[in-house]
Design an enzyme around this catalytic site. Structure first.
Site, PDB file in Angstrom:
ATOM      1  N   MET A  91      36.915  93.738  99.853  1.00 12.41           N
ATOM      2  CA  MET A  91      36.004  94.103  99.994  1.00 12.41           C
ATOM      3  C   MET A  91      36.315  95.184 102.059  1.00 12.41           C
ATOM      4  O   MET A  91      35.938  95.226 102.877  1.00 12.41           O
ATOM      5  CB  MET A  91      34.636  93.634 100.644  1.00 12.41           C
ATOM      6  N   HIS A 149      43.170  91.726 105.790  1.00 16.07           N
ATOM      7  CA  HIS A 149      43.689  90.870 106.572  1.00 16.07           C
ATOM      8  C   HIS A 149      45.148  90.715 105.590  1.00 16.07           C
ATOM      9  O   HIS A 149      45.193  90.674 104.608  1.00 16.07           O
ATOM     10  CB  HIS A 149      42.922  89.967 106.756  1.00 16.07           C
ATOM     11  N   HIS A 174      44.635  89.276 102.138  1.00 19.23           N
ATOM     12  CA  HIS A 174      44.247  90.503 101.622  1.00 19.23           C
ATOM     13  C   HIS A 174      45.790  91.251 101.000  1.00 19.23           C
ATOM     14  O   HIS A 174      46.166  91.387  99.525  1.00 19.23           O
ATOM     15  CB  HIS A 174      43.771  91.979 101.766  1.00 19.23           C
ATOM     16  N   ARG A 225      35.741  87.661 108.346  1.00 24.50           N
ATOM     17  CA  ARG A 225      34.461  86.777 108.760  1.00 24.50           C
ATOM     18  C   ARG A 225      35.077  86.401 109.795  1.00 24.50           C
ATOM     19  O   ARG A 225      34.005  86.732 110.602  1.00 24.50           O
ATOM     20  CB  ARG A 225      33.281  86.898 108.299  1.00 24.50           C
TER      21      ARG A 225
HETATM   22  P1  AMP Z   1      37.192  90.572  99.574  1.00 24.84           P
HETATM   23  O1  AMP Z   1      37.919  90.788 100.529  1.00 24.84           O
HETATM   24  O2  AMP Z   1      36.858  88.748 100.480  1.00 24.84           O
HETATM   25  O3  AMP Z   1      35.895  90.335  98.987  1.00 24.84           O
HETATM   26  O4  AMP Z   1      38.537  89.307  98.910  1.00 24.84           O
HETATM   27  C1  AMP Z   1      39.140  89.949  98.148  1.00 24.84           C
HETATM   28  C2  AMP Z   1      40.480  88.962  97.525  1.00 24.84           C
HETATM   29  O5  AMP Z   1      41.398  88.906  99.114  1.00 24.84           O
HETATM   30  C3  AMP Z   1      39.824  87.633  97.018  1.00 24.84           C
HETATM   31  O6  AMP Z   1      40.734  87.534  95.630  1.00 24.84           O
HETATM   32  C4  AMP Z   1      39.741  86.816  97.953  1.00 24.84           C
HETATM   33  O7  AMP Z   1      39.987  85.620  97.590  1.00 24.84           O
HETATM   34  C5  AMP Z   1      41.018  87.498  98.186  1.00 24.84           C
HETATM   35  N1  AMP Z   1      41.676  86.599  99.769  1.00 24.84           N
HETATM   36  C6  AMP Z   1      40.621  86.864 101.554  1.00 24.84           C
HETATM   37  N2  AMP Z   1      41.762  86.194 101.799  1.00 24.84           N
HETATM   38  C7  AMP Z   1      41.802  85.501 101.756  1.00 24.84           C
HETATM   39  C8  AMP Z   1      42.793  84.158 102.179  1.00 24.84           C
HETATM   40  N3  AMP Z   1      42.988  84.142 103.296  1.00 24.84           N
HETATM   41  N4  AMP Z   1      43.903  84.186 101.179  1.00 24.84           N
HETATM   42  C9  AMP Z   1      44.305  84.615  99.990  1.00 24.84           C
HETATM   43  N5  AMP Z   1      43.256  85.838  99.786  1.00 24.84           N
HETATM   44  C10 AMP Z   1      42.186  85.886 100.371  1.00 24.84           C
END
Ligand code: AMP
Length: 287
Positions: A30, A34, A37, A187
């Protein structure tokens, strides 16, 4: 690195890559990227020839009153980071591209979605599964990379893929943390300095729970109580949504801790709801 805004462009670019025999890896996000990702991009880069990232803040996984409108967006720096990590294509669809009209079709995964985050976010995983299924159908990846940070999401997506015979391999990736242990999250940047320092209590509580399980195999109930007390004392601005100790496959609560398990929690600070977890093997060793 290419960028694409339309489904047709993505299909064309991926199909061109495939004619050269390339395998396709995919990391859906999304944005607000960081190191967590970016570690997915690294993993995809290591295992596949052609790496696709999507950046889409999916409205259907936010309930009314959640943080859709304030979700951090940083497309320029995100694109630079994707390029620096070697992504080949970034798909940045608009809401209209993904949802041109009111859809009457959606993907529902039962049982696994009814615990943990699903308890207080009953529509969340329906939105996630539907958009991930759509993205899989658009990108047609060989492998898709998901973080263990969102452990429940990972299990649900893997099950959806199995149940619907979607031809993609789901690759789980480790949780990436800040130096003080806080799990990286888009977040986190919204937390006030005071709440950012309190938030480290989440990981500390998980670590000490891991220690207690490894050394004494104390019952799950006792571990949860100790974690609640620790978080209430050290993160008083956070409201505990849940702390659960569960079977890593079924996501059902367990009572004893001499087995493989997942300790998962969610804590709501005024600016952001944070989640974290720790996976332990039957000897209590972190996985
Ligand atoms: P999001 O942008 O929050 O929907 O996350 C996208 C992808 O990044 C998902 O597969 C999350 O599990 C992964 N992700 C987010 N934060 C982390 C983290 N700290 N360590 C590993 N993967 C992450």
């Amino acid at each position: 690195m290419k960028t694409a805004q339309t489904i047709a462009e993505v299909r064309q670019i991926v199909s061109d890559a495939r004619t050269d025999g390339a395998t396709v890896g995919f990391a859906p996000t999304m944005g607000g990227l960081h190191e967590g990702h970016l570690s997915l991009i690294d993993a995809a880069r290591g295992e596949c020839d052609f790496v696709v990232v999507s950046i889409f803040v999916n409205p259907t996984q936010f309930a009314p009153g959640e943080d859709l409108s304030t979700y951090p967006r940083s497309i320029e720096t995100d694109l630079a980071a994707c390029e620096a990590r070697g992504a080949d294509l970034v798909f940045i669809p608009s809401v209209e591209t993904m949802y041109p009209r009111q859809a009457v079709t959606s993907v529902t995964v039962s049982q696994l979605t009814e615990t943990l985050c699903g308890r207080n976010r009953p529509t969340h995983f329906g939105g996630v599964c539907t958009v991930v299924a759509k993205l899989f159908n658009i990108v047609l990846p060989d492998k898709a990379f998901f973080g263990r940070k969102d452990y429940q999401q990972l299990v649900i997506v893997a099950r959806m893929v199995e149940d619907l015979d979607i031809p993609v391999e789901i690759v789980p990736c480790a949780i990436i943390r800040e130096t003080d242990g806080l799990a990286m999250s888009t977040r986190n940047q919204r937390l006030s300095p005071v709440n950012r320092s309190q938030a480290v209590a989440l990981h500390e509580a998980l670590q000490s729970a891991g220690d207690q399980i490894r050394e004494f195999h104390r019952p799950a109930r006792d571990i949860i109580t100790a974690m609640q007390e620790y978080i209430q004392a050290n993160a008083p601005n956070g409201e505990i949504d849940y702390i659960q100790i569960i079977d890593p496959q079924t996501l059902q609560d367990v009572e004893t801790t001499d087995r493989s398990l997942l300790i998962a929690l969610a804590v709501k600070f005024p600016e952001a709801r944070l989640i974290d977890n720790m996976l332990l093997d039957s000897a209590g060793q972190p996985q």
